[in-house]
Scaffold this motif. Structure first.
Motif, PDB file in Angstrom:
ATOM      1  N   HIS A   8       0.831  -1.232  -0.129  1.00 47.25           N
ATOM      2  CA  HIS A   8      -0.189   0.141   0.101  1.00 47.25           C
ATOM      3  C   HIS A   8       0.891   1.273  -0.074  1.00 47.25           C
ATOM      4  CE1 HIS A   8      -3.263  -2.474   0.941  1.00 47.25           C
ATOM      5  NE2 HIS A   8      -2.727  -3.067   1.836  1.00 47.25           N
ATOM      6  N   GLY A   9       0.363   2.362  -0.891  1.00 40.97           N
ATOM      7  CA  GLY A   9       1.256   3.494  -0.829  1.00 40.97           C
ATOM      8  C   GLY A   9       0.956   4.127   0.557  1.00 40.97           C
ATOM      9  N   PRO A  10       1.957   5.435   0.845  1.00 42.56           N
ATOM     10  CA  PRO A  10       1.816   6.047   2.020  1.00 42.56           C
ATOM     11  C   PRO A  10       0.765   6.619   2.242  1.00 42.56           C
ATOM     12  CG  PRO A  10       3.152   7.273   0.395  1.00 42.56           C
ATOM     13  CD  PRO A  10       2.670   6.115  -0.356  1.00 42.56           C
ATOM     14  N   GLN A  11      -0.310   7.233   1.313  1.00 46.32           N
ATOM     15  CA  GLN A  11      -1.545   7.520   1.735  1.00 46.32           C
ATOM     16  C   GLN A  11      -2.653   6.921   0.450  1.00 46.32           C
ATOM     17  OE1 GLN A  11      -1.003  11.634   0.801  1.00 46.32           O
ATOM     18  NE2 GLN A  11       0.841  11.826   2.345  1.00 46.32           N
ATOM     19  N   ALA A  12      -2.617   5.715   0.709  1.00 43.16           N
ATOM     20  CA  ALA A  12      -3.679   4.939  -0.428  1.00 43.16           C
ATOM     21  C   ALA A  12      -4.839   5.631  -0.459  1.00 43.16           C
ATOM     22  CB  ALA A  12      -3.858   3.459   0.208  1.00 43.16           C
ATOM     23  N   ALA A  42       3.605   8.235 -17.051  1.00 39.22           N
ATOM     24  CA  ALA A  42       4.671   8.006 -16.067  1.00 39.22           C
ATOM     25  C   ALA A  42       5.172   6.630 -16.622  1.00 39.22           C
ATOM     26  CB  ALA A  42       4.332   8.354 -14.563  1.00 39.22           C
ATOM     27  N   MET A  43       4.156   5.693 -16.370  1.00 42.39           N
ATOM     28  CA  MET A  43       4.589   4.247 -16.547  1.00 42.39           C
ATOM     29  C   MET A  43       4.804   3.802 -18.121  1.00 42.39           C
ATOM     30  SD  MET A  43       4.054   2.917 -13.698  1.00 42.39           S
ATOM     31  CE  MET A  43       3.464   3.564 -12.023  1.00 42.39           C
ATOM     32  N   ALA A  44       4.436   4.555 -18.807  1.00 37.75           N
ATOM     33  CA  ALA A  44       4.876   4.288 -20.225  1.00 37.75           C
ATOM     34  C   ALA A  44       6.304   4.669 -20.329  1.00 37.75           C
ATOM     35  CB  ALA A  44       4.148   4.970 -21.333  1.00 37.75           C
ATOM     36  N   ALA A  45       6.500   5.958 -19.758  1.00 37.02           N
ATOM     37  CA  ALA A  45       8.185   6.180 -19.942  1.00 37.02           C
ATOM     38  C   ALA A  45       8.932   5.272 -19.285  1.00 37.02           C
ATOM     39  CB  ALA A  45       8.066   7.704 -19.285  1.00 37.02           C
ATOM     40  N   VAL A  58       7.626   1.204  -8.988  1.00 38.03           N
ATOM     41  CA  VAL A  58       7.354   1.255  -7.442  1.00 38.03           C
ATOM     42  C   VAL A  58       7.817   2.545  -6.855  1.00 38.03           C
ATOM     43  CG1 VAL A  58       8.259   0.462  -5.000  1.00 38.03           C
ATOM     44  CG2 VAL A  58       7.633  -1.308  -6.902  1.00 38.03           C
ATOM     45  N   GLN A  59       8.720   3.239  -7.383  1.00 35.30           N
ATOM     46  CA  GLN A  59       8.942   4.535  -6.526  1.00 35.30           C
ATOM     47  C   GLN A  59       7.858   5.660  -7.237  1.00 35.30           C
ATOM     48  OE1 GLN A  59      12.667   5.260  -8.509  1.00 35.30           O
ATOM     49  NE2 GLN A  59      13.921   4.821  -6.649  1.00 35.30           N
ATOM     50  N   VAL A  60       7.441   5.469  -8.533  1.00 33.40           N
ATOM     51  CA  VAL A  60       6.239   6.283  -9.033  1.00 33.40           C
ATOM     52  C   VAL A  60       5.014   5.855  -8.276  1.00 33.40           C
ATOM     53  CG1 VAL A  60       4.790   7.043 -11.139  1.00 33.40           C
ATOM     54  CG2 VAL A  60       7.277   6.805 -11.201  1.00 33.40           C
ATOM     55  N   ARG A 115       5.272   7.366  -4.767  1.00 31.84           N
ATOM     56  CA  ARG A 115       5.406   8.889  -4.780  1.00 31.84           C
ATOM     57  C   ARG A 115       3.656   9.307  -5.043  1.00 31.84           C
ATOM     58  NH1 ARG A 115       8.664   9.881  -8.500  1.00 31.84           N
ATOM     59  NH2 ARG A 115       7.101  10.215 -10.380  1.00 31.84           N
ATOM     60  N   LEU A 116       2.932   8.834  -5.924  1.00 33.97           N
ATOM     61  CA  LEU A 116       1.576   8.731  -6.061  1.00 33.97           C
ATOM     62  C   LEU A 116       0.513   8.401  -5.221  1.00 33.97           C
ATOM     63  CD1 LEU A 116       1.491   8.413 -10.049  1.00 33.97           C
ATOM     64  CD2 LEU A 116       1.584  10.490  -8.639  1.00 33.97           C
TER      65      LEU A 116
END
Length: 133
Positions: A2-6, A19-22, A67-69, A72-73
């Motif tokens: 889970h992200g930091p602020q799911a 972002a993912m396509a890049a 995972v980083q992106v 962050r999101l």
């Protein structure tokens, strides 16, 4: 994971997609209804939530960047190996989840029992023939 602020809702999908396509390339993203429905269910049940997008990293570098992106999101990650499961363990945890399709990462190159890790061997580079002029 889970992200930091799911979030209850995901980020702007175009921003996420770009972002993912890049990172992994357009050809390794899935957003069609059939793919999103498939990764949001297991053998016995349809998950409570539906994945925002399916991302297929092809290397540990791409995986780390994805995972980083996601972190962050504030997104949750639902890793998926291949087929269906009986446990629901890989289903999206909330409406702000992306599914990681891990099928492209299909080789174990080396295992180190001492430190419990896998290692990737470097490819040998071909030497250029400098004799040809």
């Amino acid at each position: 994971v889970h992200g930091p602020q799911a979030l209850d809702t995901g980020p702007d999908l175009e921003t996420l997609r770009a972002a993912m396509a890049a990172i992994v390339g357009e050809q390794h993203l899935r957003e069609d209804e059939a793919a999103l429905d498939l990764v949001s269910q297991d053998i016995w049940e349809r998950g409570e939530h539906r994945a925002l997008i399916v991302v297929a990293p092809g290397s540990t570098r791409e995986l780390a960047q994805v995972v980083q992106v996601a972190h962050r999101l504030g997104l949750s990650l639902a890793p998926r190996g291949a087929g269906m499961s009986y446990t629901g363990a890989y289903l999206p945890a909330n409406a702000a989840s992306i599914t990681l399709d891990m099928r492209r990462m299909d080789r174990i190159l080396a295992i180190s029992p001492q430190d419990m890790t896998g290692k990737k061997k470097k490819k040998k580079k071909k030497k250029k023939n400098s004799a040809l002029i």
